[in-house]
Design a protein around this motif. Structure first.
Motif, PDB file in Angstrom:
ATOM      1  N   ALA A 195     -11.475  -9.446   8.819  1.00  0.00           N
ATOM      2  CA  ALA A 195     -10.994  -9.964   7.537  1.00  0.00           C
ATOM      3  C   ALA A 195      -9.503  -9.697   7.375  1.00  0.00           C
ATOM      4  N   GLU A 196      -9.044  -8.527   7.801  1.00  0.00           N
ATOM      5  CA  GLU A 196      -7.627  -8.185   7.711  1.00  0.00           C
ATOM      6  C   GLU A 196      -6.809  -9.083   8.638  1.00  0.00           C
ATOM      7  N   ARG A 197      -7.322  -9.334   9.844  1.00  0.00           N
ATOM      8  CA  ARG A 197      -6.621 -10.218  10.769  1.00  0.00           C
ATOM      9  C   ARG A 197      -6.497 -11.624  10.205  1.00  0.00           C
ATOM     10  N   MET A 198      -7.574 -12.123   9.621  1.00  0.00           N
ATOM     11  CA  MET A 198      -7.543 -13.465   9.051  1.00  0.00           C
ATOM     12  C   MET A 198      -6.585 -13.541   7.865  1.00  0.00           C
ATOM     13  N   SER A 199      -6.499 -12.455   7.114  1.00  0.00           N
ATOM     14  CA  SER A 199      -5.544 -12.422   5.995  1.00  0.00           C
ATOM     15  C   SER A 199      -4.110 -12.473   6.506  1.00  0.00           C
ATOM     16  N   LEU A 200      -3.832 -11.751   7.598  1.00  0.00           N
ATOM     17  CA  LEU A 200      -2.492 -11.781   8.190  1.00  0.00           C
ATOM     18  C   LEU A 200      -2.170 -13.171   8.730  1.00  0.00           C
ATOM     19  N   GLU A 201      -3.164 -13.800   9.335  1.00  0.00           N
ATOM     20  CA  GLU A 201      -2.936 -15.147   9.865  1.00  0.00           C
ATOM     21  C   GLU A 201      -2.624 -16.129   8.741  1.00  0.00           C
ATOM     22  N   GLN A 202      -3.292 -15.977   7.606  1.00  0.00           N
ATOM     23  CA  GLN A 202      -3.014 -16.844   6.473  1.00  0.00           C
ATOM     24  C   GLN A 202      -1.595 -16.617   5.947  1.00  0.00           C
TER      25      GLN A 202
ATOM     26  N   GLN B 112       3.466 -10.813  12.561  1.00  0.00           N
ATOM     27  CA  GLN B 112       2.996 -11.053  13.928  1.00  0.00           C
ATOM     28  C   GLN B 112       2.711  -9.736  14.641  1.00  0.00           C
ATOM     29  N   ALA B 113       3.586  -8.732  14.453  1.00  0.00           N
ATOM     30  CA  ALA B 113       3.389  -7.424  15.087  1.00  0.00           C
ATOM     31  C   ALA B 113       2.108  -6.766  14.572  1.00  0.00           C
ATOM     32  N   ALA B 114       1.902  -6.848  13.238  1.00  0.00           N
ATOM     33  CA  ALA B 114       0.690  -6.276  12.656  1.00  0.00           C
ATOM     34  C   ALA B 114      -0.542  -7.020  13.143  1.00  0.00           C
ATOM     35  N   HIS B 115      -0.422  -8.338  13.248  1.00  0.00           N
ATOM     36  CA  HIS B 115      -1.540  -9.165  13.721  1.00  0.00           C
ATOM     37  C   HIS B 115      -1.916  -8.813  15.165  1.00  0.00           C
ATOM     38  N   ASP B 116      -0.888  -8.643  16.011  1.00  0.00           N
ATOM     39  CA  ASP B 116      -1.158  -8.311  17.411  1.00  0.00           C
ATOM     40  C   ASP B 116      -1.861  -6.955  17.532  1.00  0.00           C
ATOM     41  N   ALA B 117      -1.403  -5.992  16.722  1.00  0.00           N
ATOM     42  CA  ALA B 117      -1.987  -4.651  16.771  1.00  0.00           C
ATOM     43  C   ALA B 117      -3.437  -4.670  16.297  1.00  0.00           C
ATOM     44  N   ILE B 118      -3.688  -5.374  15.197  1.00  0.00           N
ATOM     45  CA  ILE B 118      -5.049  -5.380  14.653  1.00  0.00           C
ATOM     46  C   ILE B 118      -5.978  -6.212  15.528  1.00  0.00           C
ATOM     47  N   GLN B 119      -5.429  -7.177  16.241  1.00  0.00           N
ATOM     48  CA  GLN B 119      -6.248  -7.982  17.153  1.00  0.00           C
ATOM     49  C   GLN B 119      -6.714  -7.141  18.338  1.00  0.00           C
ATOM     50  N   ILE B 120      -5.822  -6.263  18.804  1.00  0.00           N
ATOM     51  CA  ILE B 120      -6.209  -5.339  19.880  1.00  0.00           C
ATOM     52  C   ILE B 120      -7.334  -4.428  19.415  1.00  0.00           C
ATOM     53  N   GLN B 121      -7.206  -3.915  18.181  1.00  0.00           N
ATOM     54  CA  GLN B 121      -8.238  -3.041  17.621  1.00  0.00           C
ATOM     55  C   GLN B 121      -9.561  -3.802  17.460  1.00  0.00           C
ATOM     56  N   GLU B 122      -9.441  -5.040  17.007  1.00  0.00           N
ATOM     57  CA  GLU B 122     -10.647  -5.862  16.846  1.00  0.00           C
ATOM     58  C   GLU B 122     -11.345  -6.081  18.181  1.00  0.00           C
ATOM     59  N   SER B 123     -10.570  -6.335  19.222  1.00  0.00           N
ATOM     60  CA  SER B 123     -11.139  -6.552  20.548  1.00  0.00           C
ATOM     61  C   SER B 123     -11.867  -5.302  21.045  1.00  0.00           C
ATOM     62  N   LYS B 124     -11.256  -4.149  20.821  1.00  0.00           N
ATOM     63  CA  LYS B 124     -11.876  -2.898  21.242  1.00  0.00           C
ATOM     64  C   LYS B 124     -13.187  -2.654  20.489  1.00  0.00           C
ATOM     65  N   LEU B 125     -13.152  -2.910  19.183  1.00  0.00           N
ATOM     66  CA  LEU B 125     -14.359  -2.712  18.380  1.00  0.00           C
ATOM     67  C   LEU B 125     -15.461  -3.674  18.802  1.00  0.00           C
ATOM     68  N   SER B 126     -15.095  -4.903  19.108  1.00  0.00           N
ATOM     69  CA  SER B 126     -16.086  -5.890  19.550  1.00  0.00           C
ATOM     70  C   SER B 126     -16.720  -5.461  20.871  1.00  0.00           C
TER      71      SER B 126
END
Length: 236
Positions: free
Chosen positions: A52-59, A105-119
């Protein structure tokens, strides 16, 4: 080793033995499985929050990108109209939006890495839970079979309470029967030898023996007479 240390070890050993005796293996396995499921649900909820946080950053990035495009168009329009001051303001807004976009973009990249790890962690954890569930059911089945075998063996060998009581009752009955038979045989022997007598028979022992001899002689005489009567007559 000191006496105190030895006592502590003995207490620990007794405690473990009591706990092992109280523990229900099936319930313990089911409880562990439920805890693993609960932990997986927590990770999934956390992953959903990250998504949800990643999608908010993308928006926000989309809005910022539109703002940059609009500021650039405004700068060109103002400059074409000879309004360099407005063009400068539009470019300043564009620069601010560019900086914001870079941060997003930097925050998005960081949270995307975290999301990938959690997945990945969710997938791994789900696989372990599935494997644990299979092993749990196998172990429960084995425990059930082993428990049944123990109960049957205990029953057959008399270790168990039910068959053990039945075996003891049977042995007591056999012992009583043997005792009664021995007593009956002893009484018969005592009656035969005259130690005991029939309370309704007033004859003395001597009279009884004489009557027995007479009875035997009478039977012998009658048998001899019958043989003589049935013997073939010579010359006939």
């Amino acid at each position: 080793m000191s006496i105190f240390s030895r006592v502590v070890e003995l207490i620990h050993a007794k405690t473990n033995a009591v706990l092992n005796g109280m523990e229900n293996t099936d319930e313990t396995l089911d409880l562990s499985y439920k805890k693993m499921i609960g932990a997986l649900q927590d990770v999934k909820r956390h992953t959903a929050d990250v998504v949800a946080e990643r999608m908010s950053l993308e928006q926000q990035m989309i809005v910022t990108q539109k703002s940059m495009t609009q500021s650039d168009a405004d700068a060109h329009l103002a400059l074409s109209k000879g309004r360099e001051d407005l063009a400068r303001q539009a470019l300043t807004a564009k620069a601010a939006a560019t900086t914001k976009l870079q941060s997003l973009q930097a925050a998005h990249d960081a949270i995307q890495i975290q999301e990938s790890k959690l997945s990945d962690y969710c997938v791994t954890m789900q696989q372990r839970i599935d494997a644990f569930r299979t092993e749990k059911e196998v172990m429960k089945a084995q425990n059930c079979a082993a428990t049944a075998q123990i109960k049957v063996t205990e029953s057959l060998t008399g270790i168990g309470d039910q068959m053990g009581d039945a075996g003891a009752a049977l042995q007591r009955a056999k012992d009583r029967t043997d005792h009664l038979q021995a007593k009956a045989a002893a009484l018969d022997s005592m009656v035969a030898t005259g130690v005991l007598s029939d309370s309704l028979d007033s004859r003395t022992q001597v009279e009884k023996e004489l009557d027995s001899l007479r009875s035997g002689s009478t039977v012998d005489d009658e048998l001899a007479a019958m043989k003589a009567a049935m013997a073939p007559v010579p010359g006939t």
